[in-house]
Design a protein around this motif. Structure first.
Motif: not given
Length: 157
Positions: A16-32
């Motif tokens: 695997y490759v791991f990615m972490e998008f560092c955003v606190e208290d995120s809303t309307d999250v979309r991952v394509l």
């Protein structure tokens, strides 16, 4: 209002490759997640739109990948198409965006781990061969039948 990039950390593993998008208290999250890229978007706690698009270094198996959201970040577990092939970088282009960094807390140079494990197994096998077989256990018939109780006093009358 212009979109900003989310600070992104990544690290490599054999499968695997791991990615972490560092955003606190995120809303309307979309991952394509597609076989050659990932598109991430959300709003942070202040309502600022964040957007990242990454063309992968190599093909991934998007069907066997997933993401997980926490209060501080969104982590993607991206399955490599070719396992046990190290990625020197996350992106297809040899240009590192300022918002992308290696996650050194989780980074491990796993190439060659199999050789290290094999050497440890061989070393352990050699140690086992050097251990001489022990004789029968010592006779215990010379021990007294009188035993001490929990207070250390003799229980005999």
């Amino acid at each position: 209002m212009a979109r900003q990039h989310a600070r992104t950390l990544w690290y490599d593993r054999p499968k695997y490759v791991f990615m972490e998008f560092c955003v606190e208290d995120s809303t309307d999250v979309r991952v394509l997640l597609e076989d050659h890229r990932v598109v991430f978007s959300c709003k942070n706690g202040d309502g600022v739109e964040l957007y990242n698009e990454i063309e992968f270094y190599a093909k991934v198996n998007s069907k066997d990948s997933q993401d997980k959201r926490s209060g501080r970040s969104v982590t993607c577990f991206v399955r490599k198409w070719k396992e046990k092939v190290a990625w020197p970088r996350l992106t297809k282009e040899d240009v590192k965006p300022v918002w992308l960094s290696v996650d050194y807390d989780n980074w491990r140079d796993w190439e060659g781990d199999e050789e290290v494990e094999l050497a440890q197994v061989e070393h352990y096998a050699e140690l086992l061969q050097k251990v001489s077989p022990k004789g029968p256990p010592p006779a215990m018939d010379d021990l007294d039948d009188d035993s001490d109780d929990a207070n250390g006093t003799s229980s005999g009358l």
